[in-house]
Design a protein around this motif. Structure first.
Motif, PDB file in Angstrom:
ATOM      1  N   ARG A 158       0.829  -1.212   0.000  1.00 25.31           N
ATOM      2  CA  ARG A 158       0.000   0.000   0.000  1.00 25.31           C
ATOM      3  C   ARG A 158       0.860   1.258   0.000  1.00 25.31           C
ATOM      4  O   ARG A 158       0.512   2.258  -0.616  1.00 25.31           O
ATOM      5  CB  ARG A 158      -0.936  -0.019   1.234  1.00 25.31           C
ATOM      6  CG  ARG A 158      -1.728   1.272   1.462  1.00 25.31           C
ATOM      7  CD  ARG A 158      -2.739   1.488   0.350  1.00 25.31           C
ATOM      8  NE  ARG A 158      -3.532   2.696   0.548  1.00 25.31           N
ATOM      9  CZ  ARG A 158      -3.293   3.861  -0.054  1.00 25.31           C
ATOM     10  NH1 ARG A 158      -2.284   3.983  -0.890  1.00 25.31           N
ATOM     11  NH2 ARG A 158      -4.064   4.896   0.159  1.00 25.31           N
ATOM     12  N   ASN A 164       0.862   5.353  -5.766  1.00 25.09           N
ATOM     13  CA  ASN A 164       0.390   6.732  -5.951  1.00 25.09           C
ATOM     14  C   ASN A 164      -0.033   6.974  -7.399  1.00 25.09           C
ATOM     15  O   ASN A 164      -1.044   7.620  -7.665  1.00 25.09           O
ATOM     16  CB  ASN A 164       1.468   7.740  -5.552  1.00 25.09           C
ATOM     17  CG  ASN A 164       1.744   7.707  -4.064  1.00 25.09           C
ATOM     18  OD1 ASN A 164       0.886   7.337  -3.272  1.00 25.09           O
ATOM     19  ND2 ASN A 164       2.954   8.082  -3.688  1.00 25.09           N
ATOM     20  N   GLN A 167      -3.232   5.142  -8.020  1.00 22.93           N
ATOM     21  CA  GLN A 167      -4.309   5.873  -7.344  1.00 22.93           C
ATOM     22  C   GLN A 167      -4.774   7.050  -8.204  1.00 22.93           C
ATOM     23  O   GLN A 167      -5.972   7.278  -8.347  1.00 22.93           O
ATOM     24  CB  GLN A 167      -3.824   6.359  -5.976  1.00 22.93           C
ATOM     25  CG  GLN A 167      -4.873   7.066  -5.161  1.00 22.93           C
ATOM     26  CD  GLN A 167      -4.397   7.378  -3.744  1.00 22.93           C
ATOM     27  OE1 GLN A 167      -3.482   6.755  -3.229  1.00 22.93           O
ATOM     28  NE2 GLN A 167      -5.025   8.358  -3.132  1.00 22.93           N
ATOM     29  N   LYS A 172      -8.844   7.899  -7.234  1.00 22.82           N
ATOM     30  CA  LYS A 172      -9.332   7.543  -5.904  1.00 22.82           C
ATOM     31  C   LYS A 172      -8.660   8.412  -4.841  1.00 22.82           C
ATOM     32  O   LYS A 172      -7.483   8.737  -4.952  1.00 22.82           O
ATOM     33  CB  LYS A 172      -9.067   6.068  -5.613  1.00 22.82           C
ATOM     34  CG  LYS A 172      -9.870   5.142  -6.524  1.00 22.82           C
ATOM     35  CD  LYS A 172      -9.876   3.737  -6.010  1.00 22.82           C
ATOM     36  CE  LYS A 172     -10.676   2.798  -6.875  1.00 22.82           C
ATOM     37  NZ  LYS A 172     -12.097   3.036  -6.875  1.00 22.82           N
ATOM     38  N   ASN A 174      -7.391   8.880  -0.793  1.00 26.68           N
ATOM     39  CA  ASN A 174      -6.689   7.945   0.100  1.00 26.68           C
ATOM     40  C   ASN A 174      -7.645   6.965   0.774  1.00 26.68           C
ATOM     41  O   ASN A 174      -7.381   5.757   0.775  1.00 26.68           O
ATOM     42  CB  ASN A 174      -5.861   8.705   1.138  1.00 26.68           C
ATOM     43  CG  ASN A 174      -4.555   9.221   0.550  1.00 26.68           C
ATOM     44  OD1 ASN A 174      -4.004   8.643  -0.380  1.00 26.68           O
ATOM     45  ND2 ASN A 174      -4.063  10.325   1.085  1.00 26.68           N
ATOM     46  N   MET A 177      -8.696   4.445  -1.741  1.00 24.57           N
ATOM     47  CA  MET A 177      -7.626   3.503  -2.068  1.00 24.57           C
ATOM     48  C   MET A 177      -7.438   2.496  -0.937  1.00 24.57           C
ATOM     49  O   MET A 177      -7.171   1.323  -1.190  1.00 24.57           O
ATOM     50  CB  MET A 177      -6.321   4.270  -2.345  1.00 24.57           C
ATOM     51  CG  MET A 177      -5.329   3.469  -3.141  1.00 24.57           C
ATOM     52  SD  MET A 177      -6.000   3.088  -4.797  1.00 24.57           S
ATOM     53  CE  MET A 177      -4.821   1.854  -5.320  1.00 24.57           C
ATOM     54  N   TRP A 180      -9.982   0.049  -1.508  1.00 20.33           N
ATOM     55  CA  TRP A 180      -9.567  -0.772  -2.647  1.00 20.33           C
ATOM     56  C   TRP A 180      -8.677  -1.918  -2.159  1.00 20.33           C
ATOM     57  O   TRP A 180      -8.859  -3.064  -2.551  1.00 20.33           O
ATOM     58  CB  TRP A 180      -8.834   0.101  -3.666  1.00 20.33           C
ATOM     59  CG  TRP A 180      -8.536  -0.569  -4.974  1.00 20.33           C
ATOM     60  CD1 TRP A 180      -9.290  -0.531  -6.096  1.00 20.33           C
ATOM     61  CD2 TRP A 180      -7.392  -1.380  -5.282  1.00 20.33           C
ATOM     62  NE1 TRP A 180      -8.695  -1.260  -7.101  1.00 20.33           N
ATOM     63  CE2 TRP A 180      -7.517  -1.806  -6.618  1.00 20.33           C
ATOM     64  CE3 TRP A 180      -6.280  -1.798  -4.570  1.00 20.33           C
ATOM     65  CZ2 TRP A 180      -6.588  -2.614  -7.250  1.00 20.33           C
ATOM     66  CZ3 TRP A 180      -5.339  -2.611  -5.202  1.00 20.33           C
ATOM     67  CH2 TRP A 180      -5.502  -3.009  -6.529  1.00 20.33           C
TER      68      TRP A 180
END
Length: 193
Positions: A158, A164, A167, A172, A174, A177, A180
């Motif tokens: 992650r 990043n 993302q 998305k 934070n 994500m 996710w």
């Protein structure tokens, strides 16, 4: 069934197994008259009794009323997506009613995994229809290590800087994500989902 008694003008719930003191008007018979005396008249007086909460279920409504015990009318259940924030018992004539205040339910605290395995990440990207786009983004990268990482890594972390870029591609936030990653971590082994 739930029950309450009134103490100092306020309803107090009676719990199973917990003794409480109730008062009732009882008929008191006079002592037996001495020989040649007339029998006295019965009198009524308030007497205190210790009652165990679960006994309430065995008593009739009339017996409960004689002891000053009232049935609690519960508050309606919370609507979907809400939860009961607090409750209060109030006396409403001969009844005790539970009033509730409601609030939006708090979602359970998400435990975001630090990593998901590469298979889970690829399946999640595929299900979102962006696996080909991510593969193209990696192929277009000028950093050969990114391609090596994508092809041979066993997991996707992650906190990896590459995430990043993914993302941004997925548009998305934070928290989104994080979700996710939680959802990707729940993708089971082949054939299980």
């Amino acid at each position: 069934m739930r029950y309450a008694i009134i103490e100092d003008g306020a309803p107090v719930e009676v719990f199973p197994g917990k003794p409480f003191t109730a008062t009732a008007l009882v008929e008191v018979l006079p002592p037996a008259p001495a020989e040649g005396e007339e029998p006295g008249e019965p009198t009524s007086e308030l007497q205190a009794f210790t009652v165990i909460g679960q006994w309430c279920d065995a008593l009739t409504p009339e017996e409960l009323a004689a002891f000053g015990v009232k049935t609690v009318i519960p508050a309606p259940a919370a609507a979907e997506g809400d939860q009961i924030a607090s409750t209060e018992l109030v006396v409403d004539g001969a009844r005790v009613v539970e009033l509730a205040t409601y609030e939006a339910a708090t979602p359970p605290h998400l435990v975001v995994p630090g990593a998901v395995d590469m298979r889970q990440a690829r399946i999640k990207l595929f299900r979102e229809g962006v696996l080909d786009v991510v593969d193209a983004m990696i192929a277009a990268s000028e950093d050969p290590e990114v391609s090596i990482e994508w092809r041979f890594a066993k997991e996707v972390r992650r906190d990896h800087p590459f995430i990043n870029g993914v993302q941004l591609l997925l548009q998305k936030t934070n928290p989104e994500m994080d979700l996710w990653f939680v959802e990707a971590s729940q993708i089971g082994p082949m054939g299980a989902g």
